[in-house]
Enzyme design. Structure first.
Site, short mmCIF file in Angstrom:
data_model
loop_
_atom_site.label_atom_id
_atom_site.label_comp_id
_atom_site.label_asym_id
_atom_site.label_seq_id
_atom_site.Cartn_x
_atom_site.Cartn_y
_atom_site.Cartn_z
N CYS A 2 -5.71 -59.42 -31.36
CA CYS A 2 -4.91 -60.45 -31.45
C CYS A 2 -4.26 -61.38 -30.27
CB CYS A 2 -3.25 -59.96 -32.24
SG CYS A 2 -4.07 -59.01 -33.85
N ARG A 27 -9.23 -64.45 -30.91
CA ARG A 27 -8.70 -62.85 -30.19
C ARG A 27 -8.89 -62.95 -32.03
NH1 ARG A 27 -8.71 -60.96 -25.25
NH2 ARG A 27 -6.91 -59.54 -26.05
N TRP A 75 -5.18 -60.60 -35.43
CA TRP A 75 -6.46 -59.95 -36.78
C TRP A 75 -5.90 -58.68 -37.50
CZ3 TRP A 75 -9.29 -55.52 -36.17
CH2 TRP A 75 -10.62 -55.54 -36.88
N ASN A 101 -0.13 -56.35 -30.32
CA ASN A 101 -1.22 -56.38 -30.00
C ASN A 101 -1.53 -55.11 -29.73
OD1 ASN A 101 -4.15 -56.85 -30.33
ND2 ASN A 101 -4.04 -57.70 -28.28
N GLY A 102 -2.27 -54.16 -30.58
CA GLY A 102 -2.85 -52.37 -30.87
C GLY A 102 -2.06 -52.14 -32.05
N GLU A 482 -30.23 -56.30 -30.79
CA GLU A 482 -28.97 -58.02 -30.45
C GLU A 482 -29.44 -58.90 -31.59
OE1 GLU A 482 -26.07 -59.55 -28.92
OE2 GLU A 482 -26.88 -58.00 -28.83
N LYS A 486 -26.48 -60.53 -33.80
CA LYS A 486 -26.86 -61.62 -34.48
C LYS A 486 -26.85 -62.57 -35.20
CE LYS A 486 -24.90 -62.59 -29.95
NZ LYS A 486 -24.65 -61.06 -30.74
N GLU A 489 -23.73 -61.38 -37.48
CA GLU A 489 -22.35 -61.46 -37.88
C GLU A 489 -21.90 -63.08 -37.38
OE1 GLU A 489 -20.90 -59.52 -33.13
OE2 GLU A 489 -22.39 -60.80 -32.72
N HIS A 505 -42.65 -44.95 -41.02
CA HIS A 505 -41.49 -44.12 -40.97
C HIS A 505 -40.89 -44.06 -42.40
CE1 HIS A 505 -44.28 -41.15 -38.85
NE2 HIS A 505 -43.51 -42.09 -37.96
N LYS A 600 -12.88 -61.18 -31.33
CA LYS A 600 -13.81 -61.66 -29.62
C LYS A 600 -13.21 -60.36 -29.05
CE LYS A 600 -15.82 -63.68 -26.65
NZ LYS A 600 -17.48 -63.77 -26.56
#
Length: 605
Positions: A2, A27, A75, A101-102, A482, A486, A489, A505, A600
């Protein structure tokens, strides 16, 4: 994850806090709130809103006077996004306010105890227990009230606290979540990220875990949770407020993709030694004798940083001939790993605050391991905890998904690989070859960016897909991982990444015309092996988009990338796939800078 911002001084506080929240919205952006203290009022004034900061701004009354306040953009962890669950949280009398935050791990236990004592909770959050612990404390000072509360809670926190009976101060505390003080002229700021501060001051103090601070308009002091005074010397932030602006781009992601030539030039600048065809990395704190004693390298990161670590491990192994691998930090710290004194551990984090990585570093340090940090933020927690490291100098990255920081991190690993390699077995000729390749990167990245319109057209064709597969072999596999991440996301298209050799396989069962495959096909010694994978896909009527150094006959489309040295090609092959994800998301109307459910800096488990 946050965003926290606070101010105490002489200025009207609400506009300052709302501006700070806008800068911190990456954030967390499912709800927001603001509380101010007007000395003429016996209670604090609060406004909260589910949704983006603009929703909160529309609710703040024109007359919302005050010169002290704290604010938060969230968040969600405990409790769904709602007005009630938004921070700040206050006690029943609106005298105590907390932003947090946490995660409080023992919140359920504390909540049950407080409820048995008659406390009525109004939210589903873990943060509310902190408010009531402070409000019920009989201590004489706000500092002591907060100290008692943080001693009772288990878990991570970065908190800022206001109390109507102590209107001349804000008290803050940190354990596992960042808290940064901004030192002004007869005014003080606090935030979870310097992004909220640089428009007003570039003099900052970053709290350590277990540290608290009291902010008054004309002074601040720091101390531990046990009350011992600590010494805090302000440092100057290298980034300016303009670094956080969009600079004429429609999104931060597009701006940050376009900044990569300059960003890569920064990470290289001043580090190349042409005389000995090597690299100087002064922050490693690792002399040649110690470097030669390394028997293994273990790289730890999460998400994009983990993918950068995979490429980094390959670079170190191929150039320095040291066995190297990468692992998600979140898994490493829970599997009781064997910590070898001859292993060099490298912690990778864009923010330098990623909780899983930080916790892994702390556990490794406890067991006597040597740990280096590869981070973007100077003075961040991982940078301070590590024995040494490399700053990647990507500059501020505001978009939730990482682009330029990923690229710079991989380049930093290439520098580290050259440094270790030249101490060990990398020849002068190969050192020179890699250094020349590194110098070519900024211009080659610019060349790729100039082909954006062609990639935009391809994105329009592939945006209709419900699922996509990404494949690569050896150096190309982390690029596929990656690129897949992307796309997921920001476009919300389901995507999977596999080593190209693994198709037969199992994943071949998924191939059909509706499932496009993006293939990483560098022009190296595995070219024919990669072409065989394209044959397998084409034989099953799969559509193929190749990223390659030359046209691929079996591909429906090929994005051409300039050739560099084999070792450095993955850096370039990832750039067009950033643009592909960007334009796919744009075609689908997604909120590119703030994708759903993400934030983020991941400072919680």
């Amino acid at each position: 994850m946050c965003g926290i911002v606070g101010y105490i001084g002489k200025r009207d506080v609400a506009p300052l806090l709302l501006e700070g929240l806008q800068r911190l919205e990456y954030r967390g952006y499912d709800s927001a709130g603001i509380v101010v203290n007007n000395p003429k009022s016996p209670a604090l004034k609060v406004v909260k809103a589910k949704g983006r900061v603009r929703e909160l701004e529309s609710r703040v009354p024109k007359r919302f006077a005050g010169t002290t306040g704290i604010a938060h953009t969230r968040w969600a962890t405990h409790g769904a996004p709602s007005d009630i669950n938004s921070h700040p949280h206050l006690d029943a009398e609106n005298k105590v306010a907390v932003v947090h935050n946490g995660i409080v791990d023992n919140a359920a236990e504390l909540r049950a105890k407080l409820e048995s004592e008659g406390v009525v909770f109004v939210s589903e959050t873990d943060t509310e227990v902190i408010v009531h612990l402070i409000a019920r404390s009989l201590a004489d000072t706000l500092e002591e009230k907060v100290r008692e509360a943080v001693k009772a809670i288990e878990g991570t926190y970065g908190i800022a606290v206001m109390h109507a009976d102590f209107a001349d101060r804000i008290v803050v505390a940190r354990n596992g979540s960042p808290v940064v003080l901004g030192i002004g002229e007869k005014e003080m700021f606090v935030a979870s990220d310097v992004a909220a501060l640089v428009a007003h001051t570039r003099q900052v103090v970053t709290l350590d875990d277990g540290e608290m601070a009291t902010l008054k308009a004309d002074d601040f002091r720091t101390y531990t949770t046990s009350g011992a005074t600590t010494t805090a010397t302000p440092e100057t932030v290298e980034w300016e407020a303009a670094s956080y602006d969009m600079g004429g781009h429609d999104t931060y992601m597009h701006k940050e993709i376009s900044e990569q030539p300059d960003a890569v030039d920064r990470v290289l600048r001043g580090r190349i030694d042409d005389r000995f065809n090597t690299v100087h990395l002064g922050g490693l704190n690792l002399d040649p004798r110690e470097a030669r004693g390394i028997r293994r390298v273990k790289i730890l990161g999460c998400g994009t940083s983990y993918h950068a670590g995979l490429i980094g491990a390959g670079l170190i192994e191929s150039m320095a001939r040291i066995p190297a691998d990468a692992e998600p930090a979140s898994e490493f710290r829970y599997r009781n790993p064997v910590v070898d004194p001859d292993t060099l551990y490298i912690a990778v984090s864009q923010s330098g605050e990623t909780y899983d990585v930080l916790a892994a570093v702390q556990e490794l340090k406890r067991k006597g391991a040597r740990v280096l940090g590869v981070v973007n933020v100077v003075g961040s927690a991982i940078a301070r905890e590590a024995d040494g490291g490399v700053y990647v100098h990507a500059g501020p990255e505001v978009c939730v998904v990482s682009t330029k920081c990923f690229t710079n991190t991989v380049v930093a690993f290439a520098l580290l690989a050259v440094h270790l390699g030249r101490i060990r077995d990398l020849s002068v000729t190969d050192g020179k070859r890699i250094i020349e390749g590194l110098r070519k990167l900024p211009a080659q990245i610019q060349e790729i960016l100039e082909g954006e319109e062609d990639i935009k057209k391809l994105a329009a064709e592939y945006a209709e897909a419900k699922s996509m597969m990404f494949i690569g072999r050896v150096r190309g596999y982390p690029v596929a991982l990656e690129a897949s991440l992307k796309l997921k996301e920001i476009s919300y298209i389901h995507a999977e990444a596999y080593p190209a050799s693994e198709l037969k396989h199992g994943p071949l069962a998924l191939i059909e015309p509706a499932m496009p495959t993006v293939a990483i096909v560098p022009d190296d010694d595995l070219l024919e092996k990669n072409r065989a994978a394209l044959e397998e896909i084409k034989a099953r009527s799969g559509r193929i988009l190749a990223v390659a150094h030359r046209e691929q006959e079996k591909a429906d489309h090929t994005i051409l990338v300039p050739k560099n040295e084999d070792e450095l090609d993955p850096i370039l092959m990832g750039i067009p796939l950033q643009l592909l994800a960007y334009h796919t998301a744009l075609a689908l109307g997604r909120d590119i800078d703030k994708p759903r459910n993400l934030a983020k800096s991941v400072t919680v488990e």
